[in-house]
Design an enzyme around this catalytic site. Structure first.
Site, PDB file in Angstrom:
ATOM      1  N   LYS A   1      63.800  13.161   2.467  1.00 16.79           N
ATOM      2  CA  LYS A   1      64.099  13.594   3.836  1.00 16.79           C
ATOM      3  C   LYS A   1      63.801  12.450   4.825  1.00 16.79           C
ATOM      4  O   LYS A   1      64.621  12.159   5.686  1.00 16.79           O
ATOM      5  CB  LYS A   1      63.289  14.859   4.188  1.00 16.79           C
ATOM      6  N   THR A   2      62.646  11.812   4.678  1.00 21.04           N
ATOM      7  CA  THR A   2      62.322  10.685   5.569  1.00 21.04           C
ATOM      8  C   THR A   2      63.320   9.556   5.353  1.00 21.04           C
ATOM      9  O   THR A   2      63.815   8.950   6.320  1.00 21.04           O
ATOM     10  CB  THR A   2      60.897  10.154   5.273  1.00 21.04           C
TER      11      THR A   2
ATOM     12  N   ASP B   1      58.382  15.195  10.791  1.00 19.88           N
ATOM     13  CA  ASP B   1      58.132  15.778   9.476  1.00 19.88           C
ATOM     14  C   ASP B   1      57.299  17.051   9.650  1.00 19.88           C
ATOM     15  O   ASP B   1      56.625  17.221  10.665  1.00 19.88           O
ATOM     16  CB  ASP B   1      57.378  14.750   8.610  1.00 19.88           C
TER      17      ASP B   1
ATOM     18  N   THR C   1      59.323  21.636   4.348  1.00 23.71           N
ATOM     19  CA  THR C   1      59.354  22.208   3.002  1.00 23.71           C
ATOM     20  C   THR C   1      59.467  23.730   3.116  1.00 23.71           C
ATOM     21  O   THR C   1      59.617  24.406   2.123  1.00 23.71           O
ATOM     22  CB  THR C   1      58.045  21.870   2.257  1.00 23.71           C
TER      23      THR C   1
ATOM     24  N   ARG D   1      60.577  10.209  -5.529  1.00 25.92           N
ATOM     25  CA  ARG D   1      59.263   9.644  -5.187  1.00 25.92           C
ATOM     26  C   ARG D   1      58.385   9.560  -6.439  1.00 25.92           C
ATOM     27  O   ARG D   1      57.665   8.587  -6.653  1.00 25.92           O
ATOM     28  CB  ARG D   1      58.567  10.506  -4.119  1.00 25.92           C
TER      29      ARG D   1
END
Ligand code: ADE
Length: 366
Positions: free
Chosen positions: A98-99, A143, A192, A251
């Site tokens: 997302k980032t 975020d 999330t 990640r």
């Protein structure tokens, strides 16, 4: 009615970006969990090392094809009209990019991206400071946006809708509301927990998209790309092995790859084959499906302690010494995805596939 912010509040606002997501105030105190497979763990890694492996442009971003298509069109249209991109909400489990996507969008738009997280926006002046320092068409990434407090949220409403900041000048009976015009900007929110977002906030996003766990082919491509950037000589089946064990999460793939690189370096291997990957990851207790000790404990507790379930989330969390929210948003999504766990109205159940993976004799015999 939008919340008003006093000019006193504004005076001490910093113009720099707020701490990155996951900073000191960004996460509730959670019991320690093995970090290697925790997609939400590793702040230093995320803000530093992870940056070097992030794709910068849409064309380099592997996977999430529907999202790329939708955002590619939206970016081209916004650029063509000379407008800011519409506000974007990205939701889904941690570690799926997302980032990265917010940074890619800024790059595609040719603007800067300001990164912050909702828990860092505690005081009204925090969000005001970010908004008043934005340049036209810039991206503001927030975020964990579901954790914004009400005042910050209400400051955002007119900012998102009308590029307007409502401020209160003076105090008490002489207080008056003044509006400040903001440049058009794009808010990219990430969460999330899309269900925890208030509907007025959710409704102000023009583009809403769920990020999905990545498929094996995309993960292998991500691992191969990262290996190239890290100057590693990785066999194709070694890349596949990392992809199989990373819980569908880039990640984690990149983190596993770095651990494999450590083992290879210490053992003096220039070329990394599948066997070395398996050995390195066994050392870190990552099993063939990417489950770690915490997953095994959860499934074992369900199976041995409760006959396979159903068991309520709170009971499970208490038994594991975990925070229920962490269990629900970080640990469970992957177990649900691989079909080892099932959520039912009466609680969590281990599935036959989950039993088989744990080597449950009943299931193996069945
Ligand atoms: N590294 C992490 N996520 C990635 C992605 N989606 N594409 C390419 N490289 C990545």
């Amino acid at each position: 009615m939008a919340a008003a912010v006093t000019l006193m509040d504004m005076a001490i606002v910093s113009s720099g970006p707020s701490p990155l997501p996951g900073g000191d105030r960004a996460k509730p105190a959670a019991p320690p969990r093995p970090q290697l497979l925790d997609p939400a763990a590793g702040e230093a890694e995320r803000s530093g090392r992870e940056d070097s492996l992030r794709p910068r442009r849409l064309a380099d971003y592997i996977g999430q094809s529907e999202l790329k298509q939708v955002l590619g069109i939206a970016v081209a249209a916004a650029r063509g009209r000379g407008e800011a991109l519409d506000h974007v909400l990205l939701y889904g489990p941690p570690g799926l990019g997302k980032t990265t996507m917010a940074l890619v969008l800024a790059e595609e738009l040719g603007v800067r991206c300001r990164i912050t997280s909702a828990p860092a926006l505690e005081r009204p002046r925090d969000i005001v400071g970010l908004l008043v320092n934005l340049q036209a068409h810039e991206v503001l990434f927030i975020d964990e946006i579901h954790r914004l407090n009400r005042v910050a949220e209400e400051i955002l409403y007119p900012a998102m809708e009308d590029c307007r900041l409502d401020l209160t000048v003076g105090k008490g009976t002489t207080a008056r509301t003044r509006s400040l015009e903001l440049p058009p900007f794009t808010l990219v929110g990430a969460t999330t927990r899309a269900g925890s977002l208030s509907s007025p906030l959710r409704d102000r996003f023009g583009l809403l998209h769920r990020l999905e766990f990545y498929g094996l082919d995309d993960l292998r491509a991500i691992v191969e790309r990262a290996a190239r950037l890290l100057l590693m000589d990785l066999a194709p089946d070694a890349a596949q092995e990392v992809a199989r064990r990373c819980r569908g999460t880039p990640r984690i793939a990149n983190r596993l790859l770095r651990r494999v690189r450590d083992v290879a370096a210490v053992r003096g291997h220039d070329f990394i084959d599948r066997q070395l990957v398996a050995e390195a990851l066994r050392l870190h207790r990552v099993d063939s499906m990417g489950l770690d000790a915490s997953d095994h404990r959860l499934l074992r507790l369900l199976l041995d302690g409760h006959g396979g379930g159903p068991v309520g989330l709170e009971t499970l969390a208490a038994g594991l010494g975990e925070d229920p929210a962490t269990l629900e948003t970080v640990v469970e999504p992957f177990l649900l995805q691989v079909g080892f766990l099932q959520r039912t109205p009466r609680g969590r159940l281990v599935t036959p596939a989950g039993r088989a993976h744990l080597g449950d004799p009943k299931q193996v015999a069945a």
